[in-house]
Every structure is written in structure tokens, then in C-alpha cells.
Design a protein around this motif. Structure first.
Motif, PDB file in Angstrom:
ATOM      1  N   THR A  60      40.237  32.794  35.656  1.00  0.00           N
ATOM      2  CA  THR A  60      38.912  33.588  35.164  1.00  0.00           C
ATOM      3  C   THR A  60      38.759  33.295  33.686  1.00  0.00           C
ATOM      4  N   ARG A 111      35.855  30.755  32.246  1.00  0.00           N
ATOM      5  CA  ARG A 111      34.639  31.252  31.764  1.00  0.00           C
ATOM      6  C   ARG A 111      35.013  31.808  30.165  1.00  0.00           C
ATOM      7  N   GLY A 167      31.976  36.923  36.303  1.00  0.00           N
ATOM      8  CA  GLY A 167      31.338  36.734  37.489  1.00  0.00           C
ATOM      9  C   GLY A 167      30.995  37.829  38.354  1.00  0.00           C
TER      10      GLY A 167
END
Length: 476
Positions: free
Chosen positions: A342, A346, A273
Motif C-alpha cells: 500500500t 499509493r 484506500g
């Protein structure tokens, strides 16, 4: 009913035994997931450990496939129990649509999840091998981090970024030792093949640290290989030579290495990101032999993979040592900003990027160890020391000075570093007070702006702050 509580439709209108079994299995799975989530909230490393354990990922993948097939069967059976043919035509069409959407969305999501987990498992198995684990030396793990040029045939052949991360095995406290690519006339590890060829240091014409790998692969016979050696053999030869160079320069034993393909690095940053960076001045995109295509503007901003790569690599209106300082800032930011949430959310993107960008000698058996160290390191200041001007003449380095710099950096604990910074701040405050008192009769001068060169605090002549600090985060 089958969507919210699988088995409940069978319990009410079908085979009650099947309904009871399925409902118990479902409630058990929900309980396990809730427990794992609770443990993950309390212990950050738990989520990482699960996400990086190939055995756990294999079981999870199989479980998701079985769950998808079982849930699909329950939807079909629930459709049968609803006796759709007894409904009016319009209602029957609505029931068909609802059942189809529920079945395909739930089952499709589970099968896609199984695919993502399988991709992650494959990436971990590809990147991390079954190599031999090594013990910490003098209480520290030393991991060589290499950045290689993107492009066909270049990975392993030209290393443009070399940083030795020395990590305390108990606290995770990390010291980054940066080695410039243009370092020359340096020694190799005693007894190594390169040491035998260059007993007085790497002193051949045009020979620099980033050329060690190329020199070694051009002379495979010295390493017991033939001229027709495979790419894998040449890679091992080049890595062996590079490790002997780093050990000779730092006087430290290297436990493991990790090589990042600069092109793949862009994918990793996008996968997480982006990364937030403090851009201190305009950073050109392109340049040095090619046109400048644009700029990364100053300010605190979220950089995507393309921008982060150029922030790390740009040398236009800059120099190698400023670039080294920026690279350290990116390392620090990635460490601080990549959290368990995260990683899990992801995971597929990160796994795909990792297998494309990373090669390492760290074995899978050591993943838990380094995950734990990384999580500890996030809460400790990162110290840096760089073998660069003005402290070191890269063309003719004084190795006694180099080794003393590294020893001094490794000898400072986080506590002593904090005490040192506090003492320095007090000394500066006293000096400022004395200066203010002596100049009380004159008009005070305006505060001097900090020097920024190529996007990094400092200059080549005075040194860059991020290249020599006890707290990298505050220097970036």
C-alpha cells in the motif's frame, strides 16, 4: 521494439554501438528492479526503508527524468530509422499516431513518476527534521501521539487526543497509555517551568490537560520568550509544556512526539484506500453543538477518511472515554492494515497527506528504526492502559494509582499477556461450569448481550474494554 526492448531498433537498423549500450543499461535496470522486488517480498521493511530514504528518492527521481529523456530520444531515432516518408499516406499517418502515443505515454508516465517521487521526498524532508536522536529509556521508546483540532491557528494550540505509545526497542511490543483531555490536578515533570509554576499540580480554575498548551503560550515570558513571539516559538513553548505534563503524569521520559491534524487525518485514510472497522453501534456524524448530519451504520465496513474521522471524534450519544476507546481501535486498524504494498502503490497520495497533517520531532535518521519497530508491532498484540474512570478520578487523580497502572501495563510482555488471557479464560470456563452444575435443575438463562456505549464495548462506570486490555485488536 523500442517500447519492449529499448535499443533493439538501433541494434537492428541503426547505430549498433548505441543499441548495445542502451540494451545493456535497460537489462541492468530490469535486473535491479527484479532483485529489489524479490528482496521486498522476503523482507517487508526493505520497501519501507527505500521509500522513506530521501537520498534514494533523490537518485530515483533523477534516474526517472534521465530515463524519460533517453527513451524519448530513442523513440525519435526509431521513427527516423523507419523512414516514414517512404510509406503510403495512410500508413504514414498510422505510424505517426502509434509513435506519438508510445512516446508521450511512456515519457509522460516516467516524468509523472519523477514528480510523485519528488513530492514524497519533499514531504519527508518537511515532516521529519534533522533533530537529535535519543536513546531508548529502560529498553523502550516513548512517543507522544497528539491529535489536534483542525482549523487555522489551532494546530499546536489545543490537543484533544493524547496517547503515549511505549514501544519495546527489541520486539516492537507496544503499550498505549491514554490521557484524557479533562485530567486535572496532575503534576508536571520535576524541574520544568510548569512544575515551578504549579508545584502542587495543575490546579488553576478550569485548567485541564488539553489546556496546558494554551496556558503556556499565554505566558511566553515564563519560557524566556517575549509577548511578540513568533508562531514557531509559541509552538515550541506549548509543546515543551505539554511534554512536561505527560512526563509528570506517566513518570516516563518522552523520546519524541508526533502531532496529527484531525482534518489532515481524513486525507491520510483516503490516501491508503480507507480503513476497515467493526462499527458496534450507530455513530452520529456531527452533534454536540451542531446538527447531526448522518450516521455511520453498524457492521464491519470500509470507512473512508470522512467516516473514519467522525468514528474517531464523535461524542454525540457518547462520552470522552468511549471516544478514546474508538480512537485506539482506529490506531490498531491502521497499524495492521497499512502494508508495504500500500505504501509503495499509493506513495504520492500518502506523502501529500502526510505533509499536510503531521508534525513530529522524530528525525529522518531514526526513520529506519521506527519503520522496523512498526513492522514488528504489527505481529504483536497491543496493550492499553487509560487514566480514566472508574480506575481514576480525572478531577483529582491519585498519582500513585496512575503510576502503578502504567508500571503494571509496561511490565506485561506479550507472552505473559497471552498467558494471563488464557488463565482468565480457563477461570471463566470453570466458573461457568460450576454455575451450570448448581443451576442444573433450573432453566438456563439466555446469554447476556455485551454492553456497548457510544460504539465501544463497556461503559463509563465499568470501563471500556479497549481502554484497558492486553490485546487491543480483539477488543475492537
Amino acid at each position: 521494439m523500442t517500447l519492449v526492448l529499448p535499443g533493439s531498433a538501433q541494434l537492428v537498423a541503426g547505430n549498433r554501438r548505441v543499441g548495445r549500450v542502451v540494451l545493456r543499461v535497460w537489462l541492468g535496470l530490469v535486473g535491479v528492479v527484479a532483485l529489489l522486488a524479490l528482496v521486498s517480498l522476503v523482507w517487508d521493511g526493505f520497501a519501507f526503508s527505500l521509500a522513506l530514504n530521501t537520498d534514494v528518492l533523490g537518485v530515483l527521481r533523477l534516474l526517472l527524468i534521465v530515463l524519460a529523456l533517453g527513451w524519448a530520444a530513442l523513440f525519435v531515432d526509431a521513427w527516423r530509422l523507419g523512414e516514414p516518408m517512404t510509406l503510403q499516406r495512410n500508413r504514414r499517418l498510422v505510424a505517426v499516431g502509434v509513435n506519438g502515443v508510445l512516446c508521450f505515454s511512456v515519457v509522460g508516465s516516467l516524468l509523472f513518476g519523477a514528480h510523485i517521487v519528488g513530492a514524497g521526498q519533499g514531504a519527508i524532508q518537511t515532516v521529519f527534521g534533522e533533530g537529535e536522536a535519543t536513546e531508548a529509556t529502560a529498553g523502550r521508546y516513548n512517543v507522544l501521539l497528539l491529535g489536534a483540532d483542525a482549523g487555522d491557528g489551532r494546530i499546536g494550540l489545543r490537543t484533544d487526543s493524547m496517547t503515549l505509545a511505549s514501544i519495546d526497542e527489541e520486539t516492537g511490543e507496544t503499550v498505549l497509555v491514554s490521557l484524557p483531555r479533562n485530567l486535572a490536578n496532575f503534576p508536571f515533570a520535576p524541574g520544568s517551568v510548569m512544575d515551578e509554576q504549579f508545584p502542587d499540580g495543575f490546579d488553576c480554575e478550569g485548567c485541564y490537560l488539553n489546556g496546558v498548551t494554551t496556558w503556556a503560550t499565554d505566558h511566553p515570558d515564563l519560557f524566556g520568550a517575549s509577548r511578540s513571539a513568533s508562531e514557531d516559538e509559541l509552538f515550541e513553548i506549548g509543546m515543551d509544556a505539554t511534554l512536561s505534563a505527560v512526563e509528570g503524569v506517566t513518570d516516563l521520559e518522552v523520546n519524541y512526539w508526533a502531532m496529527v491534524d484531525m482534518g489532515g487525518f481524513e486525507r491520510l485514510v483516503d490516501a491508503v484506500g480507507g480503513v476497515e472497522m467493526n462499527v458496534r453501534s450507530r455513530i452520529p456524524i456531527g452533534g454536540v453543538g451542531s446538527p447531526v448530519y448522518g450516521y455511520i451504520e453498524p457492521g464491519v465496513q470500509q470507512l473512508d477518511g470522512y467516516e473514519a474521522l467522525w468514528f474517531s471524534r464523535s461524542r454525540e450519544d457518547s462520552d470522552d472515554y468511549s471516544r478514546m476507546a474508538r480512537q485506539k481501535c482506529v490506531m490498531s486498524a491502521m497499524l495492521q492494515q497499512l502494508d508495504p504494498t500500500t505504501l509503495v502503490s499509493r506513495f504520492g497520495e500518502i506523502a501529500a497527506a502526510g505533509s499536510a497533517m503531521l508534525e513530529t520531532s522524530i528525525p529522518r535518521s531514526e526513520l529506519d528504526t521506527f519503520v522496523d519497530l512498526a513492522l514488528k508491532a504489527r505481529h504483536e498484540p497491543i496493550a492499553t492502559v487509560s487514566i480514566v474512570p472508574p480506575a481514576v478520578d480525572t478531577a483529582n487523580p491519585d498519582m500513585a494509582v496512575v503510576h502503578r497502572m502504567i508500571d503494571d501495563a509496561l511490565g506485561r510482555s506479550a507472552a505473559s499477556a497471552g498467558a494471563e488471557a488464557e488463565a482468565q479464560a480457563e477461570a471463566e470456563a470453570e466458573a461457568e461450569a460450576d454455575a451450570a452444575a448448581s443451576d442444573a435443575a433450573t432453566e438456563p438463562a439466555a446469554d447476556a448481550e455485551p454492553v456497548v456505549t457510544g460504539g465501544s464495548l463497556g461503559s463509563r462506570d465499568d470501563g471500556y474494554t479497549a481502554n484497558e486490555t492486553t490485546d487491543l485488536g480483539s477488543s475492537c
